[in-house]
Design a protein around this motif. Sequence first.
Motif, short mmCIF file in Angstrom:
data_model
loop_
_atom_site.label_atom_id
_atom_site.label_comp_id
_atom_site.label_asym_id
_atom_site.label_seq_id
_atom_site.Cartn_x
_atom_site.Cartn_y
_atom_site.Cartn_z
N TYR A 33 33.44 -25.66 16.83
CA TYR A 33 32.84 -25.55 17.95
C TYR A 33 32.59 -24.03 17.99
CZ TYR A 33 32.88 -25.10 23.00
OH TYR A 33 32.76 -24.65 24.18
N LYS A 36 27.85 -22.61 23.34
CA LYS A 36 27.72 -23.61 24.33
C LYS A 36 25.95 -23.86 24.69
CE LYS A 36 31.77 -23.07 26.73
NZ LYS A 36 32.38 -21.74 25.88
N SER A 154 38.16 -27.31 28.77
CA SER A 154 37.94 -26.44 27.48
C SER A 154 37.03 -27.25 26.53
CB SER A 154 39.50 -25.99 26.79
OG SER A 154 39.09 -24.89 26.27
N SER A 156 37.29 -27.63 23.23
CA SER A 156 38.00 -28.05 22.01
C SER A 156 39.00 -29.19 22.43
CB SER A 156 38.74 -26.96 21.44
OG SER A 156 39.62 -26.05 22.36
C1 DP6 Z 1 37.32 -21.01 17.46
O1 DP6 Z 1 37.58 -24.79 23.29
O2 DP6 Z 1 38.72 -22.47 23.45
O3 DP6 Z 1 38.68 -22.53 18.32
O4 DP6 Z 1 35.07 -24.38 25.53
O5 DP6 Z 1 35.13 -21.87 26.10
O6 DP6 Z 1 37.08 -23.16 26.44
P1 DP6 Z 1 35.98 -23.05 25.59
O7 DP6 Z 1 36.19 -22.64 24.28
P2 DP6 Z 1 37.52 -23.17 23.23
O8 DP6 Z 1 36.90 -22.68 21.86
C2 DP6 Z 1 37.26 -23.02 20.36
C3 DP6 Z 1 36.70 -22.36 19.52
C4 DP6 Z 1 37.31 -22.34 18.27
C5 DP6 Z 1 36.69 -23.54 17.30
C6 DP6 Z 1 36.90 -24.82 17.54
O9 DP6 Z 1 38.05 -25.20 18.00
O10 DP6 Z 1 36.39 -25.74 17.33
#
Ligand code: DP6
Length: 347
Positions: A33, A36, A154, A156
Motif C-alpha cells: 500500500y 492514498k 492507519s 495498513s
Molecule cells: C510502506 O499504514 O503506516 O508499510 O495509512 O498513512 O497510516 P497511513 O500509512 P501506513 O503505511 C504503510 C506503508 C507501508 C506499506 C504497507 O504496509 O502496505
Amino acid sequence: MHREHPMAVLPAGYEAAGRATAVAHPNIALVKYWGKRDEGLILPVTSSLSMTLDVFPTTTSVRLVDGSGPDQVTLNGAPATGEALRRITAFLDLVRERCGRDLRAVVDSRNTVPTGAGLASSASGFAALAMAAAAAYGLDCDAAGLSRLARRGSGSASRSVFGGFAQWHAGTGTGPEGDESSYAEAVPAARLDVALVIAVVNAGPKAVSSREAMRRTVDTSPLYGPWAASSRDDLADMRAALVRGDLRAVGEIAERNALGMHATMLAARPAVRYLSPATVTVLDRVSELRERGVAAYVTMDAGPNVKVLCHRAQAEQVARAVREAAPGGTVLVAGPGPGARLLGEDG
Ligand code: DP6
C-alpha cells in the motif's frame, strides 16, 4: 483492573463505564500500500496484500469514563503527546460519532516493536485500538467493519485485523462509497509454509514519516503512476501464486513490488530514501543465497530494515547469513500470526 496491563490511574471525579483489551500483530505487505486517493478517509490508490506476523504484538486497553476532560492515552507507559495523541483522539472521536456516545476514554497501549522503525507499529496499534474501542463503546461490527474502522487510524491496520494473509481492497469511489468498499479480508494460502526473517539494521525513528513520504510520492514522483498500474498486475499474480503455494513466485512478486515502491520514492521531489548501506549489504547477501539455490526474497517498508521471505525449514540458515551480513543489527524469525482478538479479564 487488567492483571498484565494495568490501566492508567483515573483522575478524581471520573467513573468507569465499558472497558476492553485487545491484542493485534503487525503485518508486512507483499504487495504494498503506497499512496492514498483520499487522505481524510484513508482510501488507497491500489489494493495490497500482506502477511500478519506472530511477533511484536500490541496490547491495548480502552476504558470509558464519565466527564468532559480529554482522552487519557498512555503509550508504553508514557503519556502520549503530539501527533500520536492527535491521531488516537481523532480515532476515538470517530468511534464516539459512530455509536452516538460521548464518554471519554482512558487508553493504555503496550507495543513490543521499535516504534517508527518501518516495522509497521501503526498497523498493530490501530488494529488493537479499533477492536478494544469498538468493544468498550459497544460498537457492533463484523470483521470487515472492524477492518474498515482500523483503516481510519492507519491504512495498513485494516489488514492486521486478520491472521495469515490478508488483502485490503482499495474499493471504488470516494466519500461513503469509498469508505464502504475499502476493507481487508483473509486470503487462503494453506499450502505455503513460510517464514519472514526480519533484519533490524536500524531501530531508530525515521527521518520522514511514511504518511508524508507517501503523500510526496503521489504528488511529485513521475514513477508513481506506472508503479500503481504494475501493482495491480502484481496483486493478481500474487493471488494466483498463493493459491498454487508457489513460494518462488510469491517471493519474486513481493520483491519486485517493494523495489518498485522504493523507486517511486527515490524519484519523488525531494527524494525519499529509506534504504541505508546496511540495507544494501543485506540485499546482496540475499541475492547470493538465491544464487546458491535458497528461495529467499526481500521486502522493505518505510525504513532501512529488510524482511526476507523464505521456506520455514530454511529460515535459520537465512537468518545466519543475514546476521553475518549485518553484524550490528538484530535478526529474528517470524511466522504467519493470528488476527486481532479481545482478551478476557484474565488475559
Ligand atoms: C510502506 O499504514 O503506516 O508499510 O495509512 O498513512 O497510516 P497511513 O500509512 P501506513 O503505511 C504503510 C506503508 C507501508 C506499506 C504497507 O504496509 O502496505
